[in-house]
Write a protein that holds these residues in place. Sequence first.
Motif, PDB file in Angstrom:
ATOM      1  N   SER A 181       0.922  -1.518   0.186  1.00  0.00           N
ATOM      2  CA  SER A 181      -0.151  -0.269  -0.227  1.00  0.00           C
ATOM      3  C   SER A 181       0.651   1.713   0.122  1.00  0.00           C
ATOM      4  O   SER A 181       0.471   2.359  -0.126  1.00  0.00           O
ATOM      5  CB  SER A 181      -0.929   0.199   0.993  1.00  0.00           C
ATOM      6  N   GLY A 182       1.942   0.977   0.503  1.00  0.00           N
ATOM      7  CA  GLY A 182       2.700   2.519   0.708  1.00  0.00           C
ATOM      8  C   GLY A 182       2.984   3.412   1.783  1.00  0.00           C
ATOM      9  O   GLY A 182       3.822   4.245   2.329  1.00  0.00           O
ATOM     10  N   TYR A 183       1.790   2.590   2.631  1.00  0.00           N
ATOM     11  CA  TYR A 183       1.868   3.207   3.625  1.00  0.00           C
ATOM     12  C   TYR A 183       2.191   2.913   5.219  1.00  0.00           C
ATOM     13  O   TYR A 183       2.974   1.959   4.524  1.00  0.00           O
ATOM     14  CB  TYR A 183       0.091   3.296   4.523  1.00  0.00           C
ATOM     15  N   ALA A 184       2.422   4.236   6.156  1.00  0.00           N
ATOM     16  CA  ALA A 184       3.652   3.923   6.977  1.00  0.00           C
ATOM     17  C   ALA A 184       3.217   2.605   7.499  1.00  0.00           C
ATOM     18  O   ALA A 184       1.607   2.970   8.824  1.00  0.00           O
ATOM     19  CB  ALA A 184       3.864   5.126   7.662  1.00  0.00           C
ATOM     20  N   MET A 185       4.202   1.503   7.350  1.00  0.00           N
ATOM     21  CA  MET A 185       3.935   1.452   9.521  1.00  0.00           C
ATOM     22  C   MET A 185       4.593   1.647  10.502  1.00  0.00           C
ATOM     23  O   MET A 185       4.009   0.419  11.337  1.00  0.00           O
ATOM     24  CB  MET A 185       4.237  -0.431   8.455  1.00  0.00           C
ATOM     25  N   ALA A 186       5.398   2.020  10.048  1.00  0.00           N
ATOM     26  CA  ALA A 186       6.480   3.129  11.179  1.00  0.00           C
ATOM     27  C   ALA A 186       6.530   4.664  10.389  1.00  0.00           C
ATOM     28  O   ALA A 186       7.318   4.555   9.204  1.00  0.00           O
ATOM     29  CB  ALA A 186       6.872   2.174  12.101  1.00  0.00           C
ATOM     30  N   GLY A 187       6.248   5.426  10.734  1.00  0.00           N
ATOM     31  CA  GLY A 187       6.700   6.566  10.275  1.00  0.00           C
ATOM     32  C   GLY A 187       6.867   7.528  11.387  1.00  0.00           C
ATOM     33  O   GLY A 187       6.762   7.229  12.232  1.00  0.00           O
ATOM     34  N   VAL A 188       8.599   7.889  11.801  1.00  0.00           N
ATOM     35  CA  VAL A 188       8.801   8.623  12.988  1.00  0.00           C
ATOM     36  C   VAL A 188       9.365   9.809  12.740  1.00  0.00           C
ATOM     37  O   VAL A 188      10.220   9.769  11.402  1.00  0.00           O
ATOM     38  CB  VAL A 188       9.905   7.950  13.412  1.00  0.00           C
ATOM     39  N   PHE A 189       8.619  10.695  12.569  1.00  0.00           N
ATOM     40  CA  PHE A 189       9.695  11.897  12.891  1.00  0.00           C
ATOM     41  C   PHE A 189       9.930  12.819  13.933  1.00  0.00           C
ATOM     42  O   PHE A 189       9.377  13.006  15.257  1.00  0.00           O
ATOM     43  CB  PHE A 189       8.173  13.099  12.586  1.00  0.00           C
TER      44      PHE A 189
ATOM     45  N   SER B  43      -6.030   3.577  -7.211  1.00  0.00           N
ATOM     46  CA  SER B  43      -5.352   4.712  -7.360  1.00  0.00           C
ATOM     47  C   SER B  43      -3.892   3.893  -6.969  1.00  0.00           C
ATOM     48  O   SER B  43      -3.078   4.658  -6.938  1.00  0.00           O
ATOM     49  CB  SER B  43      -5.454   5.111  -6.700  1.00  0.00           C
ATOM     50  N   GLN B  44      -3.874   2.314  -7.874  1.00  0.00           N
ATOM     51  CA  GLN B  44      -2.559   1.895  -6.950  1.00  0.00           C
ATOM     52  C   GLN B  44      -1.412   1.452  -8.578  1.00  0.00           C
ATOM     53  O   GLN B  44      -0.384   1.817  -8.053  1.00  0.00           O
ATOM     54  CB  GLN B  44      -2.810   0.372  -6.998  1.00  0.00           C
ATOM     55  N   CYS B  45      -2.548   1.136  -9.947  1.00  0.00           N
ATOM     56  CA  CYS B  45      -1.496   0.946 -10.837  1.00  0.00           C
ATOM     57  C   CYS B  45      -1.107   1.819 -11.470  1.00  0.00           C
ATOM     58  O   CYS B  45       0.211   2.116 -12.051  1.00  0.00           O
ATOM     59  CB  CYS B  45      -2.134  -0.012 -11.138  1.00  0.00           C
ATOM     60  N   GLY B  46      -1.116   3.218 -11.667  1.00  0.00           N
ATOM     61  CA  GLY B  46      -1.386   4.592 -13.134  1.00  0.00           C
ATOM     62  C   GLY B  46      -1.497   3.893 -14.270  1.00  0.00           C
ATOM     63  O   GLY B  46      -1.025   4.827 -14.829  1.00  0.00           O
TER      64      GLY B  46
END
Lengths: 266, 156
Positions: A181-189, B43-46
């Motif tokens: 998905s590209g979403y963060a599984m962990a994101g730290v600022f 919205s994943q594949c483009g």
Amino acid sequence: MYETSYHRPSSLADAASLLANASDGRLIAGGQTLIPTMKQRLAAPSDLVDVAGIAEMKSIAVEGDTVSIGAACTHSDVATSDAVRGAIPGLAELAGMIGDPAVRHRGTLGGSLANNDPAADYPAVVLALGATIHTDRRQIAAADFFDGMFSTSLEDGEIVTRVVFPIPEKSAYAKFRNPASGYAMAGVFVARMKDGAVRVGVTGASGNGVFRSAEIEKALLDSWSPAAIEPLTISAEDMLSDIHGSAAYRANLVKVMAKRAVAAIA
Amino acid sequence: MSTIALKVNGKDVSTEVEDRALLVELIREELKLTGTHVGCDTSQCGACVVHVDGVAMKSCTMFAVQANGADVRTIEGVAEGDALHPMQAAFAEHHGLQCGFCTPGMVMTAIDMVRRLGNDLDEATIRHELEGNICRCTGYQNIVKAIKAGASAMAS
């Protein structure tokens, strides 16, 4: 997708009244979360009020010790803004890591915050820097804004107009993307403020959404280095646990991402 | 329903659309420009990438009414008559496709990449920038070669 009625007001006042008069109205800006949600019929607003064209919500300016960013600015606007890159490079970097290039051309700062996805990136920087969220009604401190997964202190019909970020001495963001998905599984600022305070915002990992890590902040206050974080054991309590990773895995990812963020600007 | 007016590939289009209609539905079903594809619809594949006012966007995740007043360009609109766009020519030359389904979106994304990052693109940059475009044949090797060559060719 169910039927809906679309409106494109040119002023904030018109947007507020359209929203107030709709039976079940929703704001839309980039629509990068709302449109997929509507396709799945998880949302079926009677009316969509598009705030992407409202001029006063689109500007970016450095004002004293802050950077003020309109809520309708896209992730791409923030990532490529000379003002943001100059004042808070960590924020520009974070914006450039959201989604993919085409998504960044549409998705907006205000939309991301109002949605408060527990794996979204912006909540980490907003909470870490202690930004102020401006709406058409009031100003909300970041600490009072996020209210658990997909929940905020925004009232019905309240419109986020702008976010004002204090400029830190230095800051950086590191995230571990879910490979699908590209979403963060962990994101730290991580940020060191001009008064010496250390503030750390964590997204993607907790079932309660974004949070500040007091233990990482304390360790970095004692010594600003990845090594200072190494001895810590981040509690797995409250961490998300799903097919992508267990709570313990995510807790460890928080530590690893914090170290990477600090290393980037040590 | 809303009446919208926009430019598509340089031509004025005025039409009535349902407010819930996606931009890609207008492009494919109403305008019959079927070069723009729908792969994942999430919205994943483009495969659905088009340019709206010169900027790459996923037309499956945008309402047609949101393009009211905009200048939209699809894969059908990048060639000059019979002369392929340099990026299209590079995809042909380097065989930057296998089944071809993702190709229109790849080309539109590649042209946008050059707009943002210039003509001298290295392999790592191209691979990173393709994060929103999926080739299900996994033919990335030649896609990357094609984009590198196409980006250079666009300079001349």
